[in-house]
Design a protein around this motif. Structure first.
Motif, PDB file in Angstrom:
ATOM      1  N   UNK A  55       0.831  -1.198   0.000  1.00  0.00           N
ATOM      2  CA  UNK A  55       0.000   0.000   0.000  1.00  0.00           C
ATOM      3  C   UNK A  55       0.868   1.252   0.000  1.00  0.00           C
ATOM      4  N   UNK A  56       0.237   2.363  -0.375  1.00  0.00           N
ATOM      5  CA  UNK A  56       0.812   3.679  -0.154  1.00  0.00           C
ATOM      6  C   UNK A  56      -0.005   4.338   0.951  1.00  0.00           C
ATOM      7  N   UNK A  57       0.619   4.569   2.086  1.00  0.00           N
ATOM      8  CA  UNK A  57      -0.042   5.230   3.213  1.00  0.00           C
ATOM      9  C   UNK A  57       0.653   6.556   3.455  1.00  0.00           C
ATOM     10  N   UNK A  58      -0.136   7.604   3.504  1.00  0.00           N
ATOM     11  CA  UNK A  58       0.424   8.937   3.737  1.00  0.00           C
ATOM     12  C   UNK A  58      -0.325   9.596   4.880  1.00  0.00           C
ATOM     13  N   UNK A 116      -4.213   9.221   4.286  1.00  0.00           N
ATOM     14  CA  UNK A 116      -4.616   8.826   2.934  1.00  0.00           C
ATOM     15  C   UNK A 116      -3.954   7.490   2.616  1.00  0.00           C
ATOM     16  N   UNK A 117      -4.748   6.543   2.075  1.00  0.00           N
ATOM     17  CA  UNK A 117      -4.225   5.205   1.797  1.00  0.00           C
ATOM     18  C   UNK A 117      -4.762   4.722   0.461  1.00  0.00           C
ATOM     19  N   UNK A 137      -8.969   8.963   5.826  1.00  0.00           N
ATOM     20  CA  UNK A 137      -9.465   8.883   7.198  1.00  0.00           C
ATOM     21  C   UNK A 137      -9.372  10.259   7.830  1.00  0.00           C
ATOM     22  N   UNK A 138     -10.500  10.736   8.349  1.00  0.00           N
ATOM     23  CA  UNK A 138     -10.529  12.050   8.969  1.00  0.00           C
ATOM     24  C   UNK A 138     -10.191  11.934  10.447  1.00  0.00           C
ATOM     25  N   UNK A 145     -13.646   8.613   3.882  1.00  0.00           N
ATOM     26  CA  UNK A 145     -14.129   8.841   2.524  1.00  0.00           C
ATOM     27  C   UNK A 145     -13.406   7.872   1.602  1.00  0.00           C
ATOM     28  N   UNK A 146     -14.178   7.076   0.869  1.00  0.00           N
ATOM     29  CA  UNK A 146     -13.613   6.135  -0.101  1.00  0.00           C
ATOM     30  C   UNK A 146     -13.896   6.671  -1.497  1.00  0.00           C
TER      31      UNK A 146
END
Length: 334
Positions: A57-60, A83-84, A96-97, A120-121
Motif C-alpha cells: 500500500x501507499x499510506x500517507x 490517505x491510503x 481517514x478524517x 471517505x472512499x
C-alpha cells in the motif's frame, strides 16, 4: 529451484524499486500541487508528510494540513489527514478524517466539526485528470458547532455519489443521517418548545444530477462543475408533526436559472412558516405574502393543514398553474 529463487528475488527487487519510485513521485506531486495552489493565491500548507505502507500500500499521513480558497473564502484546518491506496492502483483512495476538531471557516463565520470513525472512499478513473467514479463518505456520531454552541448533530452520516456509466457527467447521489437533530443554537433561535422531539424521524435525499463537465481534479483546482439537470426522486424531512417532502425534474441553464417541475408535500405548514420567521430565514415583511401563497397551495390541496402541489418553474419564475408566486432561485455551485 535456484531459478525460481532468483526469479522471486528479481521480482521482489523490481516491486521494491517500483514502490520507492511511485512513493517519491507521489510526494513530489503533493509538493507541486501545494506550490501551484499558493501561486494562485491559496493558503496551502502542511507541517509534514509521512509515507509508508510498503510493500502493498501507499499510506500517507499529512500533519497539520491547512487550505483556504480565496475565491469562495472557505478554509479548512485539521490536525492530520490519513490517505491510503493499494500500491497496484493508487486510484482507489481512502481518506481517514481525524477524530479531533476540524475547523471550517467561510465568510459566514467559523465552525468546528467533530466526527467519529469518518472515512471517505474514492474510486478515480485512470488518467491525469483523476475523474471521480464513486465517492462514499461514512461517519459515526458527528456534530457541527459554532462559537455559541452546537448547530447540528446526528448518530451517523452516509453520502454516496456515483457516476452513471452511460453518461459520465451524470451522478447518482444519496444522503442520510440517523437521529439528525438541530443543536442548542438553532433550537434557541427557533424557540422550539421543550416538548418538541429532539431528533428528526427521517432526513434523507435521493437524486440524480447532470453537470456541465465531469467531477475531476479541476473541481478543486479551477472551479466546481455546474448542474444542468436535477432529478430529485425524494427529499424528505420529518420532525415531530412537521413533514416536508419534495421531488423535482429541472433543467438549469448557464446562468443557473431552473426550468421544470417541483412537487411539494408539507404537513403543518403554518408551523414551518413560524419556525422560518423565528430563525430569520424569512423577513417579517415577507411573512404575509408567504402565508397567502401557502394558503393558496393548501386550498388547492383540499386540506388547510397540508400542501400537496406541483409548481412550474419557467422564465425565471415559480408558478402555481398560471399564477406567479415569485422568482425562481438560481442554482450555482460556488
Amino acid at each position: 529451484m535456484p531459478r525460481i529463487m532468483w526469479a522471486g528475488v528479481l521480482l521482489a527487487l523490481a516491486w521494491g524499486g517500483w514502490w520507492l519510485w511511485a512513493a517519491a513521485a507521489a510526494e513530489r506531486a503533493v509538493e507541486r500541487w501545494v506550490a501551484d495552489r499558493r501561486a494562485e493565491g491559496w493558503q496551502a500548507e502542511y507541517a509534514r508528510l509521512d509515507l509508508g505502507g510498503f510493500p502493498l500500500r501507499f499510506d500517507a499521513e499529512v500533519l497539520l494540513p491547512a487550505l483556504a480558497d480565496p475565491q469562495t473564502g472557505v478554509a479548512l484546518t485539521a490536525s492530520a489527514l490519513s490517505v491510503s491506496a493499494p500500491a497496484w492502483w493508487p486510484g482507489d483512495v481512502t481518506v481517514l478524517l481525524p477524530e479531533d476538531a476540524i475547523t471550517l471557516a467561510s465568510p459566514e463565520g467559523r465552525a468546528t466539526l467533530l466526527m467519529q470513525g469518518a472515512r471517505a472512499d474514492m474510486q478515480l478513473r485512470p488518467g491525469a485528470a483523476l475523474e471521480l467514479e464513486r465517492l462514499e463518505l461514512a461517519s459515526g456520531p458527528w456534530s457541527l458547532g459554532g462559537p455559541n454552541g452546537q448547530v447540528l448533530l446526528a448518530e451517523d452520516l452516509s453520502i454516496i455519489m456515483e457516476q452513471d456509466p452511460t453518461e459520465p457527467r451524470r451522478y447518482v447521489l444519496s444522503a442520510g443521517a440517523a437521529a439528525f437533530q438541530p443543536g442548542s443554537v438553532p433550537r434557541a433561535a427557533l424557540r422550539v418548545p421543550e416538548s418538541w422531539p429532539v431528533s428528526f424521524d427521517s432526513f434523507t435525499l435521493q437524486m440524480r444530477a447532470e453537470f456541465d463537465r465531469v467531477w475531476d481534479r479541476r473541481a478543486v483546482e479551477v472551479s466546481r462543475p455546474q448542474p444542468r439537470r436535477i432529478e430529485i426522486a425524494l427529499a424528505e424531512a420529518v420532525w415531530g408533526t412537521l413533514e416536508l417532502r419534495a421531488a423535482a425534474d429541472l433543467t438549469i441553464d448557464a446562468e443557473g436559472v431552473p426550468e421544470g417541475t417541483l412537487s411539494l408535500q408539507a404537513r403543518n405548514w403554518q408551523q414551518i412558516l413560524t419556525l422560518a420567521e423565528r430563525a430569520g430565514l424569512l423577513p417579517a415583511a415577507l411573512v404575509p405574502q408567504a402565508q397567502s401563497v401557502l394558503q393558496a397551495l393548501a386550498a388547492a390541496s383540499g386540506d388547510p393543514q397540508a400542501i400537496d402541489a406541483t409548481l412550474t418553474l419557467r422564465d425565471g419564475l415559480v408558478l402555481l398553474g398560471f399564477v406567479p408566486l415569485g422568482s425562481a432561485p438560481r442554482i450555482i455551485l460556488r
